[in-house]
Motif scaffolding. Structure first.
Motif, PDB file in Angstrom:
ATOM      1  N   MET A 194       0.825  -1.217   0.000  1.00 56.55           N
ATOM      2  CA  MET A 194       0.000   0.000   0.000  1.00 56.55           C
ATOM      3  C   MET A 194       0.850   1.254   0.000  1.00 56.55           C
ATOM      4  O   MET A 194       0.586   2.228  -0.720  1.00 56.55           O
ATOM      5  CB  MET A 194      -0.955  -0.016   1.206  1.00 56.55           C
ATOM      6  N   SER A 195       1.906   1.252   0.809  1.00 55.33           N
ATOM      7  CA  SER A 195       2.781   2.432   0.858  1.00 55.33           C
ATOM      8  C   SER A 195       3.500   2.636  -0.474  1.00 55.33           C
ATOM      9  O   SER A 195       3.660   3.769  -0.963  1.00 55.33           O
ATOM     10  CB  SER A 195       3.784   2.281   1.988  1.00 55.33           C
ATOM     11  N   ILE A 196       3.909   1.534  -1.094  1.00 58.07           N
ATOM     12  CA  ILE A 196       4.588   1.651  -2.390  1.00 58.07           C
ATOM     13  C   ILE A 196       3.631   2.162  -3.447  1.00 58.07           C
ATOM     14  O   ILE A 196       3.989   2.995  -4.300  1.00 58.07           O
ATOM     15  CB  ILE A 196       5.178   0.280  -2.785  1.00 58.07           C
ATOM     16  N   GLN A 197       2.356   1.682  -3.405  1.00 62.98           N
ATOM     17  CA  GLN A 197       1.370   2.164  -4.366  1.00 62.98           C
ATOM     18  C   GLN A 197       1.091   3.648  -4.184  1.00 62.98           C
ATOM     19  O   GLN A 197       0.958   4.406  -5.151  1.00 62.98           O
ATOM     20  CB  GLN A 197       0.081   1.352  -4.217  1.00 62.98           C
ATOM     21  N   ALA A 198       1.031   4.096  -2.913  1.00 65.66           N
ATOM     22  CA  ALA A 198       0.793   5.524  -2.648  1.00 65.66           C
ATOM     23  C   ALA A 198       1.952   6.372  -3.143  1.00 65.66           C
ATOM     24  O   ALA A 198       1.776   7.432  -3.768  1.00 65.66           O
ATOM     25  CB  ALA A 198       0.560   5.750  -1.165  1.00 65.66           C
ATOM     26  N   LEU A 199       3.180   5.925  -2.884  1.00 69.75           N
ATOM     27  CA  LEU A 199       4.346   6.672  -3.342  1.00 69.75           C
ATOM     28  C   LEU A 199       4.435   6.669  -4.863  1.00 69.75           C
ATOM     29  O   LEU A 199       4.897   7.637  -5.482  1.00 69.75           O
ATOM     30  CB  LEU A 199       5.619   6.087  -2.739  1.00 69.75           C
ATOM     31  N   ARG A 200       3.988   5.567  -5.488  1.00 69.93           N
ATOM     32  CA  ARG A 200       4.011   5.490  -6.951  1.00 69.93           C
ATOM     33  C   ARG A 200       3.049   6.509  -7.558  1.00 69.93           C
ATOM     34  O   ARG A 200       3.335   7.126  -8.577  1.00 69.93           O
ATOM     35  CB  ARG A 200       3.649   4.077  -7.379  1.00 69.93           C
ATOM     36  N   ASN A 201       1.882   6.672  -6.912  1.00 68.94           N
ATOM     37  CA  ASN A 201       0.921   7.649  -7.413  1.00 68.94           C
ATOM     38  C   ASN A 201       1.422   9.089  -7.246  1.00 68.94           C
ATOM     39  O   ASN A 201       1.144   9.973  -8.051  1.00 68.94           O
ATOM     40  CB  ASN A 201      -0.418   7.484  -6.708  1.00 68.94           C
ATOM     41  N   GLU A 202       2.178   9.329  -6.165  1.00 72.46           N
ATOM     42  CA  GLU A 202       2.688  10.684  -5.942  1.00 72.46           C
ATOM     43  C   GLU A 202       3.833  11.032  -6.875  1.00 72.46           C
ATOM     44  O   GLU A 202       3.988  12.168  -7.323  1.00 72.46           O
ATOM     45  CB  GLU A 202       3.136  10.835  -4.484  1.00 72.46           C
ATOM     46  N   SER A 203       4.700  10.118  -7.180  1.00 73.32           N
ATOM     47  CA  SER A 203       5.883  10.386  -8.018  1.00 73.32           C
ATOM     48  C   SER A 203       5.887   9.444  -9.194  1.00 73.32           C
ATOM     49  O   SER A 203       6.324   8.298  -9.087  1.00 73.32           O
ATOM     50  CB  SER A 203       7.170  10.218  -7.202  1.00 73.32           C
ATOM     51  N   PRO A 204       5.397   9.909 -10.366  1.00 72.49           N
ATOM     52  CA  PRO A 204       5.385   9.010 -11.540  1.00 72.49           C
ATOM     53  C   PRO A 204       6.769   8.659 -12.033  1.00 72.49           C
ATOM     54  O   PRO A 204       6.966   7.657 -12.682  1.00 72.49           O
ATOM     55  CB  PRO A 204       4.630   9.826 -12.588  1.00 72.49           C
ATOM     56  N   SER A 205       7.735   9.517 -11.749  1.00 71.06           N
ATOM     57  CA  SER A 205       9.081   9.256 -12.266  1.00 71.06           C
ATOM     58  C   SER A 205       9.740   8.063 -11.624  1.00 71.06           C
ATOM     59  O   SER A 205      10.709   7.528 -12.139  1.00 71.06           O
ATOM     60  CB  SER A 205       9.972  10.503 -12.064  1.00 71.06           C
ATOM     61  N   SER A 206       9.228   7.656 -10.441  1.00 68.92           N
ATOM     62  CA  SER A 206       9.863   6.537  -9.710  1.00 68.92           C
ATOM     63  C   SER A 206       9.118   5.234  -9.926  1.00 68.92           C
ATOM     64  O   SER A 206       9.139   4.355  -9.086  1.00 68.92           O
ATOM     65  CB  SER A 206       9.911   6.856  -8.216  1.00 68.92           C
ATOM     66  N   THR A 207       8.411   5.118 -11.053  1.00 73.54           N
ATOM     67  CA  THR A 207       7.604   3.912 -11.291  1.00 73.54           C
ATOM     68  C   THR A 207       8.472   2.682 -11.491  1.00 73.54           C
ATOM     69  O   THR A 207       8.272   1.641 -10.887  1.00 73.54           O
ATOM     70  CB  THR A 207       6.720   4.127 -12.525  1.00 73.54           C
ATOM     71  N   THR A 208       9.469   2.820 -12.337  1.00 73.26           N
ATOM     72  CA  THR A 208      10.297   1.650 -12.659  1.00 73.26           C
ATOM     73  C   THR A 208      11.075   1.144 -11.457  1.00 73.26           C
ATOM     74  O   THR A 208      11.082  -0.047 -11.166  1.00 73.26           O
ATOM     75  CB  THR A 208      11.247   1.993 -13.811  1.00 73.26           C
ATOM     76  N   PRO A 209      11.774   1.997 -10.678  1.00 74.72           N
ATOM     77  CA  PRO A 209      12.480   1.474  -9.504  1.00 74.72           C
ATOM     78  C   PRO A 209      11.540   0.877  -8.479  1.00 74.72           C
ATOM     79  O   PRO A 209      11.866  -0.099  -7.828  1.00 74.72           O
ATOM     80  CB  PRO A 209      13.226   2.709  -8.976  1.00 74.72           C
ATOM     81  N   ALA A 210      10.346   1.501  -8.289  1.00 73.51           N
ATOM     82  CA  ALA A 210       9.420   0.977  -7.281  1.00 73.51           C
ATOM     83  C   ALA A 210       8.929  -0.401  -7.670  1.00 73.51           C
ATOM     84  O   ALA A 210       8.814  -1.304  -6.842  1.00 73.51           O
ATOM     85  CB  ALA A 210       8.238   1.929  -7.102  1.00 73.51           C
ATOM     86  N   GLN A 211       8.610  -0.536  -8.970  1.00 72.44           N
ATOM     87  CA  GLN A 211       8.155  -1.851  -9.409  1.00 72.44           C
ATOM     88  C   GLN A 211       9.238  -2.895  -9.228  1.00 72.44           C
ATOM     89  O   GLN A 211       9.003  -4.011  -8.822  1.00 72.44           O
ATOM     90  CB  GLN A 211       7.731  -1.785 -10.878  1.00 72.44           C
ATOM     91  N   THR A 212      10.463  -2.506  -9.550  1.00 66.93           N
ATOM     92  CA  THR A 212      11.567  -3.462  -9.394  1.00 66.93           C
ATOM     93  C   THR A 212      11.759  -3.846  -7.940  1.00 66.93           C
ATOM     94  O   THR A 212      11.934  -5.011  -7.596  1.00 66.93           O
ATOM     95  CB  THR A 212      12.865  -2.851  -9.953  1.00 66.93           C
ATOM     96  N   ASP A 213      11.715  -2.810  -7.037  1.00 60.95           N
ATOM     97  CA  ASP A 213      11.895  -3.104  -5.617  1.00 60.95           C
ATOM     98  C   ASP A 213      10.729  -3.918  -5.063  1.00 60.95           C
ATOM     99  O   ASP A 213      10.912  -4.806  -4.221  1.00 60.95           O
ATOM    100  CB  ASP A 213      12.037  -1.802  -4.830  1.00 60.95           C
ATOM    101  N   THR A 214       9.493  -3.589  -5.527  1.00 55.35           N
ATOM    102  CA  THR A 214       8.333  -4.344  -5.044  1.00 55.35           C
ATOM    103  C   THR A 214       8.411  -5.803  -5.479  1.00 55.35           C
ATOM    104  O   THR A 214       8.142  -6.725  -4.711  1.00 55.35           O
ATOM    105  CB  THR A 214       7.048  -3.706  -5.583  1.00 55.35           C
ATOM    106  N   ALA A 215       8.769  -6.001  -6.739  1.00 58.50           N
ATOM    107  CA  ALA A 215       8.914  -7.380  -7.213  1.00 58.50           C
ATOM    108  C   ALA A 215       9.966  -8.125  -6.433  1.00 58.50           C
ATOM    109  O   ALA A 215       9.820  -9.282  -6.079  1.00 58.50           O
ATOM    110  CB  ALA A 215       9.244  -7.374  -8.711  1.00 58.50           C
ATOM    111  N   THR A 216      11.082  -7.410  -6.137  1.00 62.79           N
ATOM    112  CA  THR A 216      12.135  -8.063  -5.363  1.00 62.79           C
ATOM    113  C   THR A 216      11.653  -8.402  -3.971  1.00 62.79           C
ATOM    114  O   THR A 216      11.926  -9.485  -3.440  1.00 62.79           O
ATOM    115  CB  THR A 216      13.371  -7.134  -5.289  1.00 62.79           C
ATOM    116  N   ALA A 217      10.894  -7.446  -3.343  1.00 63.37           N
ATOM    117  CA  ALA A 217      10.391  -7.700  -1.995  1.00 63.37           C
ATOM    118  C   ALA A 217       9.404  -8.853  -1.978  1.00 63.37           C
ATOM    119  O   ALA A 217       9.411  -9.694  -1.081  1.00 63.37           O
ATOM    120  CB  ALA A 217       9.739  -6.425  -1.445  1.00 63.37           C
ATOM    121  N   GLU A 218       8.522  -8.886  -3.010  1.00 62.19           N
ATOM    122  CA  GLU A 218       7.556  -9.989  -3.059  1.00 62.19           C
ATOM    123  C   GLU A 218       8.240 -11.319  -3.316  1.00 62.19           C
ATOM    124  O   GLU A 218       7.868 -12.347  -2.762  1.00 62.19           O
ATOM    125  CB  GLU A 218       6.522  -9.708  -4.149  1.00 62.19           C
ATOM    126  N   GLU A 219       9.259 -11.320  -4.179  1.00 58.98           N
ATOM    127  CA  GLU A 219       9.986 -12.569  -4.428  1.00 58.98           C
ATOM    128  C   GLU A 219      10.681 -13.054  -3.167  1.00 58.98           C
ATOM    129  O   GLU A 219      10.785 -14.244  -2.915  1.00 58.98           O
ATOM    130  CB  GLU A 219      11.018 -12.367  -5.543  1.00 58.98           C
TER     131      GLU A 219
END
Length: 302
Positions: A194-219
């Motif tokens: 949820m926090s990552i999704q909120a930060l993603r909505n606030e800063s579109p420029s950080s979409t790619t790193p957030a997705q990468t970090d989220t995928a890594t965290a979920e893995e």
């Protein structure tokens, strides 16, 4: 004339005397025969007396033999009574040993479960710490992209690593159970998402790193999810009846000693069950044992 008459009278007297003598002789012969018969009877009576004395002697010997046998049977009965007492004592000791063995097995099983829970708890604690450590860098990285400040990696920053290590004991209690650890892990992953999704909505420029970090965290977090523990099968107790002739074993395995054999249709008192076996205990003093679960059906519950 007179002489002739005298002579005739003397002849008559002699004839009478001869007849008397003959009569006496016949009586004497009769008496002799009676005496002979009496002697024969006496001899027969003597033989009968000898036979009776022999039979009496044999009967006395038989009575003596039976008296000895009766005394020996009393000794045997006393020995049998002593052996029965010893057998009852051995059966009671055997029952106590079986009960102590069951208690020891239960304690060992409980200890194994506790050790398993402890190892799973330690594993979950370490995995939860890795999950939190994997989630925190993603949040910090996204907040850096949003604010424009540079944030160092917790793995290389001693202060933040120390902060995470200080937070872990307060977040994860030593006596957590598997359900609480599982729920806390899911809650931490959900909050991080949820926090990552909120930060993603606030800063579109950080979409790619957030997705990468989220995928890594979920893995990293996905292997940490514990499997739900399988509840043990409920124990069976009550009155059962055999459906076929069966054998009673001393332990819940066919390699153990054979205690007894039971016919079809016999009612049994079941006090416990374990891994496909029913533990039976007699109410009439017979030794306890185990039978296969599929060889008896329930009649009524205790």
């Amino acid at each position: 004339m007179t002489r002739q008459m005298k002579h005739q009278s003397e002849q008559r007297k002699l004839k009478a005397l001869v007849r008397e003598l003959e009569h006496e002789l016949s009586q004497g012969n009769t008496q002799l025969q009676a005496v002979a018969e009496t002697q024969e009877r006496l001899q027969q009576a003597e033989r009968i007396c000898h036979e009776l004395s022999d039979e009496n002697h044999q009967l006395r010997e038989t009575i003596t033999d039976w008296q000895k046998r009766f005394a020996a049977s009393e000794d045997y009965q006393r020995e049998i009574a002593i052996l029965k007492q010893q057998l009852d004592a051995l059966q009671s000791e055997h029952a106590v040993l079986l009960q102590s063995n069951r208690r020891m097995e239960e304690q060992l099983n409980l200890q194994r479960e506790l050790d398993t829970l402890s190892s799973r708890r330690d594993l979950m604690n370490s995995q939860s710490a890795e999950n939190i450590a994997a989630v925190l860098p993603a949040d910090c990285t996204e907040s850096t992209h949003a604010t424009g400040h540079k944030l160092t990696d917790p793995a290389t920053s001693p202060s933040k690593g120390t902060t995470v290590r200080r937070l872990l004991p307060s977040l994860i209690l030593p006596r957590w159970r598997i359900g609480a650890i599982f729920a806390s892990s899911i809650l931490a992953i959900t909050v991080a998402g949820m926090s990552i999704q909120a930060l993603r909505n606030e800063s579109p420029s950080s979409t790619t790193p957030a997705q990468t970090d989220t995928a890594t965290a979920e893995e990293v977090a996905t292997p940490a999810l514990p499997r739900p523990s399988i509840a043990p099968a409920p124990r069976v107790r009550g009155t059962f009846q055999t459906v076929r002739p069966t054998h009673v074993f001393s332990e819940p395995t066919e390699d153990s000693a054979l205690v007894a054999s039971i016919d079809k249709g016999v009612r049994l008192n079941v006090v416990d069950s374990r891994e496909g076996w029913l533990e039976i205990r007699s109410k009439h003093g017979r030794p306890p044992g185990f039978i296969r679960r599929d060889e008896a059906v329930r009649v009524s519950a205790n």
